[in-house]
Design an enzyme around this catalytic site. Structure first.
Site, PDB file in Angstrom:
ATOM      1  N   GLU A 142       9.727 102.905 -50.184  1.00 15.90           N
ATOM      2  CA  GLU A 142       9.085 101.663 -50.623  1.00 15.90           C
ATOM      3  C   GLU A 142       9.764 100.437 -50.010  1.00 15.90           C
ATOM      4  O   GLU A 142      10.283  99.574 -50.733  1.00 15.90           O
ATOM      5  CB  GLU A 142       9.171 101.533 -52.146  1.00 15.90           C
ATOM      6  CG  GLU A 142       8.534 102.666 -52.909  1.00 15.90           C
ATOM      7  CD  GLU A 142       8.786 102.571 -54.411  1.00 15.90           C
ATOM      8  OE1 GLU A 142       7.993 103.124 -55.163  1.00 15.90           O
ATOM      9  OE2 GLU A 142       9.785 101.943 -54.827  1.00 15.90           O
ATOM     10  N   PRO A 143       9.798 100.321 -48.700  1.00 20.18           N
ATOM     11  CA  PRO A 143      10.475  99.160 -48.116  1.00 20.18           C
ATOM     12  C   PRO A 143       9.682  97.874 -48.303  1.00 20.18           C
ATOM     13  O   PRO A 143       8.450  97.873 -48.227  1.00 20.18           O
ATOM     14  CB  PRO A 143      10.555  99.527 -46.629  1.00 20.18           C
ATOM     15  CG  PRO A 143       9.419 100.465 -46.406  1.00 20.18           C
ATOM     16  CD  PRO A 143       9.205 101.209 -47.690  1.00 20.18           C
ATOM     17  N   CYS A 201      15.540  68.603 -58.100  1.00 17.83           N
ATOM     18  CA  CYS A 201      16.510  67.807 -58.853  1.00 17.83           C
ATOM     19  C   CYS A 201      17.557  68.688 -59.523  1.00 17.83           C
ATOM     20  O   CYS A 201      17.611  68.788 -60.751  1.00 17.83           O
ATOM     21  CB  CYS A 201      15.765  66.974 -59.892  1.00 17.83           C
ATOM     22  SG  CYS A 201      16.855  65.941 -60.849  1.00 17.83           S
ATOM     23  N   TYR A 233      20.933  84.248 -55.100  1.00 20.05           N
ATOM     24  CA  TYR A 233      21.766  85.380 -54.653  1.00 20.05           C
ATOM     25  C   TYR A 233      22.840  84.937 -53.667  1.00 20.05           C
ATOM     26  O   TYR A 233      23.394  85.791 -52.952  1.00 20.05           O
ATOM     27  CB  TYR A 233      20.904  86.440 -53.956  1.00 20.05           C
ATOM     28  CG  TYR A 233      19.612  86.760 -54.660  1.00 20.05           C
ATOM     29  CD1 TYR A 233      19.600  87.510 -55.830  1.00 20.05           C
ATOM     30  CD2 TYR A 233      18.394  86.321 -54.146  1.00 20.05           C
ATOM     31  CE1 TYR A 233      18.401  87.811 -56.471  1.00 20.05           C
ATOM     32  CE2 TYR A 233      17.200  86.620 -54.785  1.00 20.05           C
ATOM     33  CZ  TYR A 233      17.217  87.356 -55.951  1.00 20.05           C
ATOM     34  OH  TYR A 233      16.036  87.643 -56.574  1.00 20.05           O
TER      35      TYR A 233
HETATM   36  N1  LLP Z   1      10.785  99.530 -54.900  1.00 19.00           N
HETATM   37  C1  LLP Z   1      11.159  99.026 -56.081  1.00 19.00           C
HETATM   38  C2  LLP Z   1      10.929  99.807 -57.284  1.00 19.00           C
HETATM   39  C3  LLP Z   1      11.761  97.761 -56.141  1.00 19.00           C
HETATM   40  O1  LLP Z   1      12.130  97.279 -57.319  1.00 19.00           O
HETATM   41  C4  LLP Z   1      11.954  97.020 -54.954  1.00 19.00           C
HETATM   42  C5  LLP Z   1      12.579  95.692 -54.995  1.00 19.00           C
HETATM   43  C6  LLP Z   1      11.531  97.584 -53.737  1.00 19.00           C
HETATM   44  C7  LLP Z   1      10.959  98.841 -53.747  1.00 19.00           C
HETATM   45  C8  LLP Z   1      11.675  96.871 -52.425  1.00 19.00           C
HETATM   46  O2  LLP Z   1      13.001  96.655 -52.075  1.00 19.00           O
HETATM   47  P1  LLP Z   1      13.386  96.043 -50.624  1.00 19.00           P
HETATM   48  O3  LLP Z   1      13.045  97.068 -49.573  1.00 19.00           O
HETATM   49  O4  LLP Z   1      12.606  94.823 -50.429  1.00 19.00           O
HETATM   50  O5  LLP Z   1      14.849  95.798 -50.732  1.00 19.00           O
HETATM   51  N2  LLP Z   1      14.460  89.048 -54.851  1.00 19.00           N
HETATM   52  C9  LLP Z   1      15.570  89.795 -54.301  1.00 19.00           C
HETATM   53  C10 LLP Z   1      15.227  91.236 -54.081  1.00 19.00           C
HETATM   54  C11 LLP Z   1      14.689  91.902 -55.337  1.00 19.00           C
HETATM   55  C12 LLP Z   1      14.236  93.312 -55.087  1.00 19.00           C
HETATM   56  C13 LLP Z   1      13.483  93.840 -56.246  1.00 19.00           C
HETATM   57  N3  LLP Z   1      13.006  95.150 -56.067  1.00 19.00           N
HETATM   58  C14 LLP Z   1      16.023  89.101 -53.019  1.00 19.00           C
HETATM   59  O6  LLP Z   1      15.440  88.095 -52.613  1.00 19.00           O
HETATM   60  O7  LLP Z   1      17.011  89.522 -52.402  1.00 19.00           O
END
Ligand code: LLP
Length: 426
Positions: free
Chosen positions: A281-282, A350, A323
């Protein structure tokens, strides 16, 4: 994808200075070719192995419909976290059988929407399992499920984006998973089909994916020992990208990920004499580098620090604030000028914490210059807000010199649209 001409930044074959003049700022700009290349990289890497792998793009990273359409046409499935994200994937043409409905807090309405849509559900708690069975029974439908596992692994990432620690809110504790699978087998209208985990995001040290795969495959073995069967294992997303220029060459690739996951996955399948589909799930690694955020400089202030105040803030890009994330910043109308001064780029919100980029060497910046914040395709627009009464910005798609508007800029009217003034105040 980023190149330079006439002192201007070009992105997707388009002069971004012209883009900013035409569409205004702030402006998210996505390059179609980068998006496609990133998805194709996953697809080709994993299709050249014996394990059948399906790539479910994580819609939360960026839910723009045009991007989803592109990914759907490239063959992506989807990880969705809400009925809203589910609707977007449906509109994009992604088939229900290739969608996993995730979430740690789903209402009966959420579950009903998932069951009616015919998607699979990743079940995050025993409460949810029972509720899902009841909802599916009431609707007279069967629903395939995965059990979301909390594998208790600790990636080296910011604490807010580590999701598979034992203290995280996500998933069923590792040692409870087999009994929960057994309960699922007994409940009506839910069909156990998979095990799912997602250990965190922006993971650059990918050895932890090997650890998670080991743990998930140990669970698969225990599930089979108890006479149950599965169709797939979903190892989530999380592959990190190089945000800093110096990290770009060394950041892990889908191939690196495959080399960590597949030997463990395939060894256990061989031992057990079974064949399971692998789901990934990227989000970030597909969409992150595809997009830049253009923002106009409203003021340069020489104070305790040299502040560059731009017209975007954490209302449009919250990652640096939430983050401590690093994004490269380029002065888009001065790309060939020497970096000569240290600047801190701050937003228009602000709050003292509204800092987009700290202590960066940039060419001499002046009011009216255009700044590009790089690699903002993942969790940029999708985490935006209207804080401080700022309508959200527009998004455009660029491809080989062509430009399409893919989301119009919100108006002040959009801020007010759903507000109601009680009659007694009028
Ligand atoms: N699958 C599930 C169940 C997830 O919760 C997430 C991300 C992904 C896949 C995708 O993950 P990725 O490949 O994008 O790392 N807002 C944060 C990242 C939060 C990720 C939440 N879940 C940021 O900006 O770093």
């Amino acid at each position: 994808m980023v190149k330079e001409e006439n002192n201007h930044l070009f992105f997707g074959g388009v002069d971004v200075v012209e883009l900013a003049e035409r569409y205004g700022t702030p402006l998210y700009v996505t390059d179609e070719n980068t998006l496609k290349a990133n998805f194709r990289n996953y697809k080709s890497t994993f299709s050249s192995t014996t394990t059948i792998t399906d790539i479910y793009y994580a819609v939360k990273a960026n839910g723009n419909l045009a991007l989803l359409k592109i990914l759907a046409s490239e063959g992506a499935g989807a990880d969705v976290f809400s009925p809203g994200e589910l609707e977007l994937t449906k509109l994009a043409g992604i088939l229900a059988e290739r969608i996993l409905f995730n979430g740690n807090s789903k209402s009966d309405d959420d579950l009903r929407t998932a069951v009616e849509s015919g998607v699979r559900v990743s079940v995050d708690s025993v409460d949810e399992l029972r509720a899902l069975s009841a909802v599916a029974t009431e609707l007279g439908k069967e629903v395939e499920i995965a059990i979301r596992v909390n594998p208790d692994v600790s990636p080296d990432v910011h604490a807010k984006i580590a999701t598979g620690l034992k203290e995280s809110k996500f998933g069923i504790p590792f040692h409870d998973v087999v009994p929960v699978c057994e309960e699922a087998e007994k409940l009506p209208n839910v069909l156990l089909a998979g095990l799912h985990c997602h250990i965190g995001s922006q993971i650059l040290d990918i050895s932890v994916f090997g650890e998670a795969t080991e743990k998930m495959m140990a669970l698969v073995e225990r599930v089979y020992e108890r006479g149950m069967k599965l169709k797939f294992v979903d190892l989530g997303g999380g592959l990190g990208i190089g945000y800093r220029q110096a990290e770009k060459a060394t950041a892990p690739t889908p191939k690196d990920l495959a080399e960590v996951i597949l030997p463990v996955f395939e060894k256990k399948m061989q031992e057990l004499g079974i064949s399971l589909k692998l789901v990934l799930e990227p989000g970030r690694s597909i969409v992150g580098a595809s997009t830049i955020l253009l923002s106009r400089v409203n003021a340069v202030k020489r104070a305790y620090k040299n502040f560059v105040a731009i017209d975007a803030g954490f209302n449009l890009l919250i990652r640096p604030v939430m983050y401590d994330a690093y994004h490269e910043v380029v002065v888009a109308n001065k790309v060939n000028e020497q970096a000569s001064e240290l600047y801190t780029v701050v937003g228009s919100v602000c709050e003292a914490g509204d800092i987009m980029a700290k202590d960066r060497m940039l060419p001499k910046v002046e009011r009216g210059d255009l700044v590009a914040i790089l690699d903002t395709g993942a969790y940029g627009f999708s985490m935006s807000s209207q804080y401080n009464g700022r309508p959200r910005c527009a998004e455009v798609l660029v491809c080989d010199g062509k430009v399409d508007l893919i989301r119009s800029r919100e108006s002040i009217e959009d801020l007010i649209r759903n507000q109601e003034i009680p009659a007694r105040f009028i």
